[in-house]
Design a protein around this motif. Sequence first.
Motif, short mmCIF file in Angstrom:
data_model
loop_
_atom_site.label_atom_id
_atom_site.label_comp_id
_atom_site.label_asym_id
_atom_site.label_seq_id
_atom_site.Cartn_x
_atom_site.Cartn_y
_atom_site.Cartn_z
N GLU A 28 -7.38 30.48 -38.02
CA GLU A 28 -6.01 30.08 -38.34
C GLU A 28 -5.32 31.26 -39.03
O GLU A 28 -5.91 31.86 -39.94
N PRO A 29 -4.10 31.57 -38.62
CA PRO A 29 -3.41 32.67 -39.33
C PRO A 29 -3.08 32.25 -40.76
O PRO A 29 -2.85 31.07 -41.03
N GLU A 30 -3.12 33.23 -41.66
CA GLU A 30 -2.77 32.95 -43.05
C GLU A 30 -1.30 32.57 -43.12
O GLU A 30 -0.47 33.25 -42.51
N PRO A 31 -0.97 31.49 -43.82
CA PRO A 31 0.45 31.14 -43.93
C PRO A 31 1.20 32.21 -44.73
O PRO A 31 0.64 32.82 -45.64
N GLU A 32 2.44 32.44 -44.33
CA GLU A 32 3.27 33.39 -45.07
C GLU A 32 3.48 32.83 -46.47
O GLU A 32 3.78 31.65 -46.64
N PRO A 33 3.33 33.67 -47.50
CA PRO A 33 3.57 33.15 -48.84
C PRO A 33 5.05 32.78 -48.98
O PRO A 33 5.92 33.46 -48.46
N VAL A 34 5.28 31.68 -49.67
CA VAL A 34 6.66 31.24 -49.91
C VAL A 34 7.22 32.18 -50.97
O VAL A 34 6.62 32.35 -52.03
N PRO A 35 8.37 32.82 -50.67
CA PRO A 35 8.90 33.74 -51.67
C PRO A 35 9.27 32.99 -52.95
O PRO A 35 9.70 31.84 -52.91
N GLU A 36 9.07 33.66 -54.06
CA GLU A 36 9.35 33.03 -55.34
C GLU A 36 10.65 33.61 -55.90
O GLU A 36 10.84 34.82 -55.92
#
Length: 195
Positions: A28-36
């Motif tokens: 599974e591809p790593e989910p893009e981190p949600v920008p903070e």
Amino acid sequence: VYCIDSIDISYTITGNLEHEPQPEPEPEPEPEPVPEATVNGSLIDGYISGATGGLYDVNDLNTAIETFVTDSFGKYQLFTPLTELPEVYTIRFEPGGTDIATGQTVNTELTSTSTKEKALTSDEVTLNVTPITSLVTKVLTKSTGTIDATALETSVAVITNVFNITEDDLEKDFIEEGNTNVTKIVTQLETTTKS
């Protein structure tokens, strides 16, 4: 096909009876981190929804570093890393957006100016934009030469002294805080600018 008590059971054998190696499943591809968000605040002259704003170096108010739009409650967020903020930066909202209390379109530019140093030393960077913070920016940008943190401090002192408020009053969400003194000042400013 076999029939047992009126139930059809079908089966098919495929491949050979020896064990065939199964292909490895794709990881599974790593989910893009949600920008903070690094800086947030509210656009307040009444809360203003749908207003277009930008992050600027106070010494270059023509080139946006980042742009954004307020949500339905007048809140905005910035995602520029704090270390990349200009030494003195301005949040500027163009005329437009809707005062959610009155349904009226806002016809004035509103700004707030702060420093990278203050952002880096704060636990949470909240920069509200109001008619009073806009006056600080106007006083600041009337000065000649390069604007620095000392010039900002002087402009803040001028506005807080003129209106007899604290720097804390200047920075807070006066509606949420129920600050009637600052609300009166904002109302007076609105009345003056509309006449």
